[in-house]
Design an enzyme around this catalytic site. Structure first.
Site, PDB file in Angstrom:
ATOM      1  N   SER A   1       0.833  -1.209   0.000  1.00 24.73           N
ATOM      2  CA  SER A   1       0.000   0.000   0.000  1.00 24.73           C
ATOM      3  C   SER A   1       0.867   1.259   0.000  1.00 24.73           C
ATOM      4  O   SER A   1       1.854   1.345   0.744  1.00 24.73           O
ATOM      5  CB  SER A   1      -0.884   0.043   1.253  1.00 24.73           C
ATOM      6  OG  SER A   1      -1.797  -1.032   1.250  1.00 24.73           O
TER       7      SER A   1
ATOM      8  N   LYS B   1     -11.709  10.650  -8.862  1.00 27.94           N
ATOM      9  CA  LYS B   1     -10.450  11.375  -8.637  1.00 27.94           C
ATOM     10  C   LYS B   1     -10.582  12.851  -9.028  1.00 27.94           C
ATOM     11  O   LYS B   1      -9.951  13.714  -8.421  1.00 27.94           O
ATOM     12  CB  LYS B   1      -9.303  10.718  -9.407  1.00 27.94           C
ATOM     13  CG  LYS B   1      -8.903   9.339  -8.884  1.00 27.94           C
ATOM     14  CD  LYS B   1      -8.513   9.343  -7.423  1.00 27.94           C
ATOM     15  CE  LYS B   1      -7.856   8.035  -6.991  1.00 27.94           C
ATOM     16  NZ  LYS B   1      -7.759   7.926  -5.513  1.00 27.94           N
TER      17      LYS B   1
ATOM     18  N   TYR C   1     -10.354   2.808 -16.305  1.00 30.82           N
ATOM     19  CA  TYR C   1     -10.289   3.564 -15.041  1.00 30.82           C
ATOM     20  C   TYR C   1     -11.685   4.119 -14.695  1.00 30.82           C
ATOM     21  O   TYR C   1     -12.024   4.286 -13.531  1.00 30.82           O
ATOM     22  CB  TYR C   1      -9.243   4.667 -15.132  1.00 30.82           C
ATOM     23  CG  TYR C   1      -8.732   5.119 -13.782  1.00 30.82           C
ATOM     24  CD1 TYR C   1      -8.119   4.225 -12.918  1.00 30.82           C
ATOM     25  CD2 TYR C   1      -8.874   6.437 -13.352  1.00 30.82           C
ATOM     26  CE1 TYR C   1      -7.662   4.624 -11.665  1.00 30.82           C
ATOM     27  CE2 TYR C   1      -8.415   6.850 -12.110  1.00 30.82           C
ATOM     28  CZ  TYR C   1      -7.808   5.938 -11.283  1.00 30.82           C
ATOM     29  OH  TYR C   1      -7.363   6.346 -10.047  1.00 30.82           O
TER      30      TYR C   1
ATOM     31  N   THR D   1      -0.493  -2.417  -6.785  1.00 33.52           N
ATOM     32  CA  THR D   1      -0.980  -2.589  -5.404  1.00 33.52           C
ATOM     33  C   THR D   1      -2.294  -3.354  -5.477  1.00 33.52           C
ATOM     34  O   THR D   1      -2.782  -3.666  -6.569  1.00 33.52           O
ATOM     35  CB  THR D   1      -1.253  -1.214  -4.747  1.00 33.52           C
ATOM     36  OG1 THR D   1      -2.256  -0.549  -5.540  1.00 33.52           O
ATOM     37  CG2 THR D   1      -0.012  -0.355  -4.667  1.00 33.52           C
TER      38      THR D   1
ATOM     39  N   VAL E   1     -14.676   4.165   5.904  1.00 30.49           N
ATOM     40  CA  VAL E   1     -14.946   5.599   5.728  1.00 30.49           C
ATOM     41  C   VAL E   1     -16.385   5.914   5.324  1.00 30.49           C
ATOM     42  O   VAL E   1     -16.771   7.080   5.287  1.00 30.49           O
ATOM     43  CB  VAL E   1     -13.968   6.275   4.731  1.00 30.49           C
ATOM     44  CG1 VAL E   1     -12.544   6.277   5.266  1.00 30.49           C
ATOM     45  CG2 VAL E   1     -14.046   5.637   3.355  1.00 30.49           C
TER      46      VAL E   1
END
Ligand code: NAD
Length: 257
Positions: free
Chosen positions: A19, A164, A157, A195, A65
């Site tokens: 990470s 983002k 993506y 990752t 979160v």
């Protein structure tokens, strides 16, 4: 300049040793920072607990979160444990796997909602929780992680690019809002790194190869290099920098044909 002795920080987004947030945590701990590190659910607890055994007296806390109650409990625990907060590293992101393989036009309402909630809104929620504790220290610094897919189209993506873009706009609005309290907010736009999160993007190896072929530095980047940039932004060397998206991608973003 890069001494974090006596500083305390919150690290969100450690899943395993690959990470990016873990590399940042290690860089900060090596410079003397004391850290609260969160893990997303029991599935990742063991992993994160093992990694954190190498840190000096860390606070380990569960955090999803999307859960306001858990966010509140994280800051209560930090208040009790540290009494204040100097920095936050936000490295949480998620999009449902289907959204990263179906054509973008098929993005579902629920996939969109979840991706933007976890990957962008969470920065606002964490900044809100951190701000009063940073004020006690005379200010603070927040860093999040983004990708060039916010501005350019990268195959697969998809909704993560939209998330983002929202995240980068969030950085600017938070920076404007919190700047008068001496709290800085920046993003690092990292080049692609293999990752856990990246494994959800099909064709990721092709993206890595493209960077090796085309980036001015003719290579991909490592998590430790993102960590060095984070140390700059989180520490006194970055004291006049806020509302910025710092590209750490071997220069790929500048290339055209
Ligand atoms: P990672 O899988 O190691 O980290 C992603 C983290 O997000 C994990 O720790 C995961 O637990 C956390 N997360 C997901 N949903 C969550 C939730 N509901 N609550 C709390 N945490 C949650 O992968 P990484 O590549 O280190 O990703 C870190 C950040 O860097 C992400 O924002 C990612 O988009 C960004 N980034 C990655 C790359 C890359 O190529 N790897 C490039 C640029 C930016």
């Amino acid at each position: 300049m890069n001494d974090f002795t006596g500083k305390t920080g919150l690290i969100v987004g450690v899943a395993n040793k690959r990470s990016i947030a873990w590399a940042i945590a290690q860089a900060l701990a090596a410079r003397g920072a004391r850290l609260a590190v969160t893990y997303q659910g029991e599935r990742l607890e063991e992993n994160v607990r093992e990694l954190c055994a190498s840190l000096q007296d860390p606070l380990l806390l569960p955090l999803d979160v999307t859960d306001d109650g858990q966010i509140a409990r994280v800051f209560e625990a930090i208040e009790r444990g540290f009494g204040g907060l100097d920095f936050v590293v936000h490295g949480a992101a998620f999009a449902p796997r289907e959204e990263l393989s179906a054509p973008f036009v098929e993005t579902t309402r629920e996939g969109f909602r979840l991706s933007l909630d976890i990957s962008a809104y969470s920065l606002i929620a964490l900044a809100r929780g951190a701000a009063p504790m940073m004020e006690k220290r005379g200010g603070g610094s927040i860093v999040t992680l983004t990708y060039l897919g916010s501005q350019r189209v990268f195959q697969n993506y998809n909704v993560m690019g939209v998330a983002k873009a929202a995240l980068e706009a969030t950085v600017r609005y938070l920076a404007a809002d919190l700047g008068p309290r001496n709290i800085r907010v920046n993003a690092i736009s990292a080049g692609p790194i293999k990752t856990l999160a990246a494994s959800g993007i099909s064709g990721f190896s092709g993206i890595l190869q493209h960077y090796r072929d085309r980036a001015p530095l003719r290579r991909t980047i490592e998590t430790a290099e993102v960590a060095d940039a984070a140390v700059f932004l989180l520490g006194p060397a970055g004291r006049a920098v806020t509302a910025e998206v710092l590209m750490v991608d071997g220069g790929f973003h500048a290339t055209g044909m």
